[in-house]
Design an enzyme around this catalytic site. Sequence first.
Site, mmCIF file in Angstrom:
data_model
loop_
_atom_site.group_PDB
_atom_site.id
_atom_site.type_symbol
_atom_site.label_atom_id
_atom_site.label_comp_id
_atom_site.label_asym_id
_atom_site.label_seq_id
_atom_site.Cartn_x
_atom_site.Cartn_y
_atom_site.Cartn_z
ATOM 1 N N ILE A 137 38.168 31.528 35.329
ATOM 2 C CA ILE A 137 39.580 31.781 35.599
ATOM 3 C C ILE A 137 40.362 30.536 35.996
ATOM 4 C CG2 ILE A 137 39.133 34.183 36.219
ATOM 5 C CD1 ILE A 137 39.523 33.291 39.190
ATOM 6 N N LYS A 138 39.731 29.368 35.980
ATOM 7 C CA LYS A 138 40.458 28.164 36.359
ATOM 8 C C LYS A 138 41.443 27.753 35.265
ATOM 9 C CE LYS A 138 38.634 27.491 40.419
ATOM 10 N NZ LYS A 138 37.724 28.615 40.547
ATOM 11 N N ASN A 139 42.368 26.849 35.608
ATOM 12 C CA ASN A 139 43.383 26.413 34.632
ATOM 13 C C ASN A 139 42.751 25.850 33.373
ATOM 14 O OD1 ASN A 139 45.446 27.200 36.295
ATOM 15 N ND2 ASN A 139 45.924 25.145 37.046
#
Length: 370
Positions: A180-182
């Site tokens: 879910i990180k950028n």
Amino acid sequence: MTIPVSRPSIGQEELKEVGKVFATGWLGLGSTVFEFEKELEGYLGARHVLAVNSGTTALHIALDALGVGRGDEVIVPSLTFCASVQAITSLGAVPVFCEVSPEDLNINVADVERRITRRTKAIMPVHYCGQACDMDRLLEMGRAGNISIVEDAAHAFGSSWKGRRLGSFGDVTCFSFDPIKNLTCGEGGAVVLSDDGVAELVRTKRILGIDKDTWHRYRNERAWFYEVTTQGYRYHMSNINAAIGLAQLKKFESFVEKKKDVVRRYNEAFRHIEGLRVLNWNLDDTAPFTYILRVLNDRREELIAFLAQRDIGTGIHYIPNHLQPFFKEYSTPLPATEEIGEQILTLPLFYDMTEEQIRSVIRSVSEFFL
């Protein structure tokens, strides 16, 4: 369908890059990982980037390579994911919990200074929501006390401090590339640093302390001879994960600009609502990871239920660690953190949010406070 708090943006570009790795037959640590590291070095302006298999292992191996061990103290905000603290305790070191600032949820530097002792070996600032902590004061503090600053930048890939990208300066910066990180690699992380000796130690430690094998892995070959020269771990990134990261990096700037736009719209909609506190944002220097509000007057649970009825997901990032049972022996009163921990609420923020989803979040939160 419920609007999720977060979601990766992945597609055919990532599949194409992974397909190239499949075609080589070499799926583990190899040439694709080294290519990804070089791309990250160029993007960040960093001297060394060492790709590993998670942000947690990045923190652990960085602390280990810096010599943090049993009885050493590491100052860390309590308001962070438990991974930050587990990286410390797994080495036998002592987490010294400190306060955060209510305005941006970043580490309270004045409180850090009060907690430094002769046993302090490192300070771990957490760049919360993607916003950089006060790196000038932290690095000055570190130099004065011979203390390493190990940045937990799991939220903050692409963010800057006063125009300088995190990872391009300082002691050690640790990134996460989880789903879910950028920027996601599926799973992954990186240790970023400028010290040649520490970098070489991390490079060896990430593959079980085995030395003298890198040249062969550049060619996707396995040498029969190896030497184990130090305590190591199976922390290396695979070519599969690096391939995903390479595809993501090409799209990264568009990810950031979209999320900045959503944050601006949220801030404008929520900043004047009585009963809410919007965090201070420096969007010029920030690649936003997550959007967090403070809900006042003990109404957070009520708001969570209200939004759930409208198919809007929410989250809590995070439960303060000094209140967790496993870390009880390190607990200390942190009144600001405890108050904030009862107020924070995470709203949906991800690249593929539709216009209707953005409007639905804004409309629903606003209606709750009418």
